[in-house]
Write a protein that holds these residues in place. Structure first.
Motif, PDB file in Angstrom:
ATOM      1  N   LEU A  63       6.554  -3.452   9.161  1.00  0.00           N
ATOM      2  CA  LEU A  63       6.655  -4.881   9.448  1.00  0.00           C
ATOM      3  C   LEU A  63       7.508  -5.160  10.679  1.00  0.00           C
ATOM      4  CD1 LEU A  63       7.101  -6.417   5.863  1.00  0.00           C
ATOM      5  CD2 LEU A  63       5.000  -6.058   7.175  1.00  0.00           C
ATOM      6  N   VAL A  64       8.533  -4.353  10.896  1.00  0.00           N
ATOM      7  CA  VAL A  64       9.400  -4.527  12.062  1.00  0.00           C
ATOM      8  C   VAL A  64       8.599  -4.488  13.353  1.00  0.00           C
ATOM      9  CG1 VAL A  64      11.230  -3.415  13.407  1.00  0.00           C
ATOM     10  CG2 VAL A  64      11.491  -3.672  10.951  1.00  0.00           C
ATOM     11  N   GLY A  65       7.553  -3.683  13.366  1.00  0.00           N
ATOM     12  CA  GLY A  65       6.794  -3.497  14.590  1.00  0.00           C
ATOM     13  C   GLY A  65       5.687  -4.503  14.837  1.00  0.00           C
ATOM     14  N   ALA A  84      -4.434  -9.478   6.600  1.00  0.00           N
ATOM     15  CA  ALA A  84      -4.219  -8.267   5.812  1.00  0.00           C
ATOM     16  C   ALA A  84      -5.412  -7.997   4.917  1.00  0.00           C
ATOM     17  CB  ALA A  84      -2.958  -8.404   4.965  1.00  0.00           C
ATOM     18  N   ILE A  85      -5.850  -6.734   4.887  1.00  0.00           N
ATOM     19  CA  ILE A  85      -6.926  -6.293   3.998  1.00  0.00           C
ATOM     20  C   ILE A  85      -6.351  -5.193   3.109  1.00  0.00           C
ATOM     21  CG2 ILE A  85      -9.262  -5.368   3.841  1.00  0.00           C
ATOM     22  CD1 ILE A  85      -9.626  -6.164   6.818  1.00  0.00           C
ATOM     23  N   ASN A  86      -6.275  -5.454   1.812  1.00  0.00           N
ATOM     24  CA  ASN A  86      -5.688  -4.474   0.900  1.00  0.00           C
ATOM     25  C   ASN A  86      -6.203  -4.762  -0.507  1.00  0.00           C
ATOM     26  OD1 ASN A  86      -3.653  -2.939  -0.752  1.00  0.00           O
ATOM     27  ND2 ASN A  86      -2.800  -2.576   1.292  1.00  0.00           N
ATOM     28  N   LYS A  87      -6.526  -3.720  -1.237  1.00  0.00           N
ATOM     29  CA  LYS A  87      -7.067  -3.928  -2.589  1.00  0.00           C
ATOM     30  C   LYS A  87      -5.983  -4.224  -3.621  1.00  0.00           C
ATOM     31  CE  LYS A  87      -7.349   1.046  -3.659  1.00  0.00           C
ATOM     32  NZ  LYS A  87      -8.289   2.140  -4.012  1.00  0.00           N
ATOM     33  N   ASP A  88      -4.707  -4.038  -3.235  1.00  0.00           N
ATOM     34  CA  ASP A  88      -3.596  -4.340  -4.132  1.00  0.00           C
ATOM     35  C   ASP A  88      -3.088  -5.753  -3.851  1.00  0.00           C
ATOM     36  OD1 ASP A  88      -1.348  -4.522  -5.675  1.00  0.00           O
ATOM     37  OD2 ASP A  88      -0.224  -2.938  -4.636  1.00  0.00           O
ATOM     38  N   PRO A  89      -3.306  -6.706  -4.745  1.00  0.00           N
ATOM     39  CA  PRO A  89      -2.866  -8.083  -4.481  1.00  0.00           C
ATOM     40  C   PRO A  89      -1.360  -8.231  -4.405  1.00  0.00           C
ATOM     41  CG  PRO A  89      -3.625  -7.850  -6.749  1.00  0.00           C
ATOM     42  CD  PRO A  89      -3.977  -6.579  -6.045  1.00  0.00           C
ATOM     43  N   ALA A 124       0.585  -6.099  -2.706  1.00  0.00           N
ATOM     44  CA  ALA A 124       1.071  -5.370  -1.528  1.00  0.00           C
ATOM     45  C   ALA A 124       1.993  -6.262  -0.690  1.00  0.00           C
ATOM     46  CB  ALA A 124      -0.100  -4.902  -0.677  1.00  0.00           C
ATOM     47  N   PRO A 125       3.133  -5.743  -0.251  1.00  0.00           N
ATOM     48  CA  PRO A 125       4.090  -6.545   0.529  1.00  0.00           C
ATOM     49  C   PRO A 125       3.502  -7.154   1.799  1.00  0.00           C
ATOM     50  CG  PRO A 125       5.101  -4.492  -0.189  1.00  0.00           C
ATOM     51  CD  PRO A 125       3.640  -4.393  -0.523  1.00  0.00           C
ATOM     52  N   ILE A 126       2.442  -6.546   2.343  1.00  0.00           N
ATOM     53  CA  ILE A 126       1.850  -7.053   3.577  1.00  0.00           C
ATOM     54  C   ILE A 126       1.376  -8.491   3.412  1.00  0.00           C
ATOM     55  CG2 ILE A 126      -0.489  -6.229   3.075  1.00  0.00           C
ATOM     56  CD1 ILE A 126       1.233  -6.119   6.530  1.00  0.00           C
ATOM     57  N   PHE A 127       0.976  -8.872   2.219  1.00  0.00           N
ATOM     58  CA  PHE A 127       0.513 -10.240   1.997  1.00  0.00           C
ATOM     59  C   PHE A 127       1.645 -11.257   2.122  1.00  0.00           C
ATOM     60  CE2 PHE A 127      -2.967  -8.067  -0.519  1.00  0.00           C
ATOM     61  CZ  PHE A 127      -3.969  -8.384   0.386  1.00  0.00           C
TER      62      PHE A 127
END
Length: 321
Positions: free
Chosen positions: A275-277, A286-291, A293-296
């Motif tokens: 995330l820093v970058g 964001a595309i991720n199958k884990d709802p 996931a911190p990226i969301f």
């Protein structure tokens, strides 16, 4: 209050300054009355571009004939400081050459370096650098308290580059002193990585893949989507460490810092290091199958789904346009 003079170490090729140099010059104009650049080469090559971003003077070493750039440049700046002709502060980008020069200057002048800087402000007659800590979750401010030249290593994409509309900068020679044995090492050859499309750290759109891709072969989807969108392909540290893609593609605290208009994270969980970058991107998808996931947590748009199904559908839609 501003400082009298700041020198910026200028990087680039031919007649074009790097984006990081442009950013540093833009910030330096707010911090000092006089801004100049130090350049390892023929100053006439960059005088127009340097002046466009506010530099009044290009201090040029001239042709260094294969020398390791950090050695003569650091020695030349240190000599200027010691004779009283140097700046109040030196700003350098966090690049290979920038770090090398900063370290050598620190030793030569017994001066402190503030590194990993993302913001700079003037406090009285000194400078204060802001640096992220704990993986970018917090910021601290560090102030120079000793006399002498201030040296700051600045993280790319910390500032917006804005031309000042200035005239071509004057060019002056920057004398390189006798380097002794330290000047013996030379560069015998250079190898440039072949690539197509925009550079990762300068692209307006970035598609980055992570461990959620499952296997190295699936990274091809990321490259295809980036190419269709006329962007650049990036990667998380996890798949770089796994050997799927080269380090030059890594986005994150120990990789490249990107700030595109659109950042698409495919199969990336969103670890703090990553995330820093990229968290400064204007629009994050964001595309991720884990709802969970911190990226969301930083995404402007989230797609909960398998990248192996979502990206092919995106490619089909783009092909149909």
């Amino acid at each position: 209050m501003t400082l009298d003079t700041i020198w910026v170490y200028a990087e680039g090729d031919s007649d074009a300054l790097s984006s990081t140099t442009q950013e540093l010059l833009t910030k330096a104009r707010d911090l000092a009355d006089t801004v100049a650049v130090v350049y390892a080469g023929d100053g006439d090559d960059i005088s127009d571009h340097a002046g466009e971003y506010g530099a009044e003077t290009v201090y040029a070493t001239g042709d260094l004939e294969g020398a390791l750039v950090g050695v003569p440049v650091a020695a030349a700046i240190a000599a200027a400081v010691e004779t009283g002709d140097g700046p109040d502060a030196v700003l350098l980008g966090t690049s290979y050459d920038g770090r090398d020069i900063a370290a050598r200057l620190s030793v030569a002048l017994d001066a402190t370096v503030i590194s990993n800087v993302v913001d700079i402000e003037v406090d009285g007659d000194s400078l204060v650098g802001t640096e992220p800590i704990f993986g970018g979750t917090s910021d601290i401010k560090t102030k120079f308290t000793a006399d002498g030249v201030k040296i700051l290593l600045v993280r790319p994409k910390s500032f917006e580059a804005e031309p000042s509309g200035g005239d071509s900068a004057d060019v002056e020679d920057l004398d390189v002193p006798d380097l002794g044995s330290s000047g013996g090492a030379t560069v015998t050859n250079r190898h440039a990585e072949e690539s197509e499309g925009p550079k990762l750290d300068e692209a307006a759109l970035v598609v980055a893949g992570g461990r959620g891709l499952g296997q190295a072969e699936s990274y091809e989807m990321v490259e295809q989507l980036a190419a269709k969108l006329k962007g650049a392909a990036g990667a998380s540290r996890a798949i770089v460490d796994a050997g799927w893609v080269p380090y030059s593609s890594q986005v994150g605290q120990t990789g490249k810092v990107v700030k595109p208009s659109v950042y698409i994270a495919a199969g990336i969980s969103g670890a703090t290091q990553h995330l820093v970058g990229m968290k400064g991107s204007k629009n994050i998808i964001a595309i991720n199958k884990d709802p969970e996931a911190p990226i969301f947590g930083v995404a402007d748009l989230g797609i909960v789904g398998d990248v192996h199904k979502v990206i092919p559908k995106l490619l089909e839609a783009l092909e149909a346009r």
